[in-house]
Enzyme design. Structure first.
Site, mmCIF file in Angstrom:
data_model
loop_
_atom_site.group_PDB
_atom_site.id
_atom_site.type_symbol
_atom_site.label_atom_id
_atom_site.label_comp_id
_atom_site.label_asym_id
_atom_site.label_seq_id
_atom_site.Cartn_x
_atom_site.Cartn_y
_atom_site.Cartn_z
ATOM 1 N N SER A 257 0.850 -1.194 0.000
ATOM 2 C CA SER A 257 0.000 0.000 0.000
ATOM 3 C C SER A 257 0.881 1.237 0.000
ATOM 4 C CB SER A 257 -0.916 0.030 1.236
ATOM 5 O OG SER A 257 -1.815 -1.046 1.242
ATOM 6 N N SER A 295 -3.340 -3.741 -3.194
ATOM 7 C CA SER A 295 -2.641 -2.541 -2.750
ATOM 8 C C SER A 295 -3.637 -1.442 -2.392
ATOM 9 C CB SER A 295 -1.702 -2.049 -3.854
ATOM 10 O OG SER A 295 -0.925 -0.956 -3.411
ATOM 11 N N ASP A 297 -3.971 2.213 -2.265
ATOM 12 C CA ASP A 297 -3.294 3.411 -2.769
ATOM 13 C C ASP A 297 -4.217 4.605 -2.553
ATOM 14 O OD1 ASP A 297 -1.241 1.691 -3.754
ATOM 15 O OD2 ASP A 297 -2.522 1.227 -5.461
#
Length: 373
Positions: A257, A295, A297
């Protein structure tokens, strides 16, 4: 005095990104009114921490000397900071995004930590806000905390729940214009591209709408597979993969992340700030990210150019905003500073030994010759 890209190298040995000049620190704290503090836990299997970003009004705070860290003279609950978030990939457990999206302001310092410590940091934020405003939740509205996270479980034993409310208070108390980068604070246990990640920051200075503004970015970098790494346009992932000699990382799905915080003193409203936050994705992609399935983001942009009063009883005058058609320099600065901040996180980090003997090596130890590859 601003820095220029002439030398093509930053203080961490990272290449300089883009053509815009940086501020004197090449950090988010070049934006007037922004301060950063850390609390770092680094002992055995505990490799984690808290990082706090304090956005304060650029025009100054009563009772606080210019350049000094904020204190209770500035109350973010009553003088709210315009902000907006952009979720590029939503695999995350942050707190506060829904109300930020609805109201376009933040009303607490922004805190970063590991995934399992979000609740403890939220409690720290609530206690600090209630101490300053005892009517919160008792007549006054409740507080919207702003806490963002990344999973540092490879190096840190998150099940130990080592971060406490006191660590948030320590990070807040240490907030300053000068702050460390790399494996510190919330970045202590973070990994990027199979290397040691962590805290990175950068700034760029722009001229638009007849004025000079600063755009600063700070990242909590914890993303990327080794084979993806690109440094200033130079793809070095294949060599990194070979040198790390960890084939399981080459085929593992993206589970990292990144949190990207963008600050500016340019007067922008929440709609414009969301557009700015979205441009972090351009800088993120340049380093090799594809915003993988696992992830988280997340980007948050805010301005210290003006505040929104909590106690306004009548109509308020709008700020003199930068026109939309003059935002391109700010977009460029955001993309460049995001890429630079990620590189700073990698180049500033040290190697860390953590939980169960897991190690993340520093980029400087694995790819000292990256520029010749």
């Amino acid at each position: 005095m601003t820095q220029t890209p002439d030398s093509r190298e930053t203080s961490f040995g990272a290449p300089y990104v883009g053509l815009l000049p940086a501020g004197p620190r090449d950090a988010i704290t070049d934006v007037p009114g922004v301060f950063v503090g850390h609390a770092t836990l680094a002992e055995g299997a505990i490799q984690t921490g808290v990082t706090v970003v304090c956005p304060t009004p650029a025009e100054g705070i009563a009772g606080v000397a210019p350049g000094a860290a904020p204190d209770i003279a500035w109350d973010p609950f009553r003088a709210k900071i315009p902000a907006a978030a952009a979720v590029i990939n939503g695999f995350g457990k942050s707190v506060g995004l829904m109300q930020i999206d609805e109201l376009g302001v933040i009303e607490a310092p922004i805190a970063l930590t590991n995934t399992f410590s979000v609740s403890h940091v939220v409690l720290g934020q609530l206690r600090a806000a209630i101490e300053a405003n005892p009517t919160i939740g008792r007549g006054a509205p409740s507080l919207n905390p702003a806490v963002f996270e990344c999973n540092d479980g490879y190096l840190n034993d998150m099940q130990a729940f080592a971060v406490t409310e006191d660590h948030y208070a320590q990070a807040l108390a240490s907030a300053s214009a000068e702050f460390a980068q790399g494996a510190v604070g919330a970045g202590r246990g973070m990994s990027s591209f199979g290397l040691k990640g962590g805290i990175g920051s950068a700034s760029r200075v722009v001229e638009t709408a007849g004025a000079t503004f600063t755009v600063g970015v700070m990242v909590l970098s914890n993303f990327g597979r080794p084979s993806q790494l690109t440094i200033a346009g130079r793809h070095v992932g294949a060599v990194l993969d070979e040198r790390l000699a960890q084939p399981e990382q080459s085929v593992a799905p993206e589970r990292g992340s990144i949190i990207m915080l963008v600050a500016t003193d340019a007067p922008l409203d929440a709609r414009q700030l969301r557009r700015v936050a979205t441009r972090t994705g351009a800088g993120l992609a340049r380093t090799g990210s594809v915003y993988g399935h696992g992830s988280g983001d997340v980007a948050l942009a805010f301005t210290t150019g003006y505040t929104v009063a909590h106690d306004a009883l009548g109509r308020v005058a709008p700020a003199a905003l930068v026109p939309d058609h003059l935002l391109d320099p700010i977009f460029q600065a955001t993309a460049d500073a995001t890429e630079q901040a990620i590189l700073h996180a990698l180049f500033a980090a040290e190697s860390v030994l953590g939980r169960n003997g897991h190690v993340r090596r520093a980029l400087a130890d694995v790819l000292p010759d990256w520029a010749a590859l």
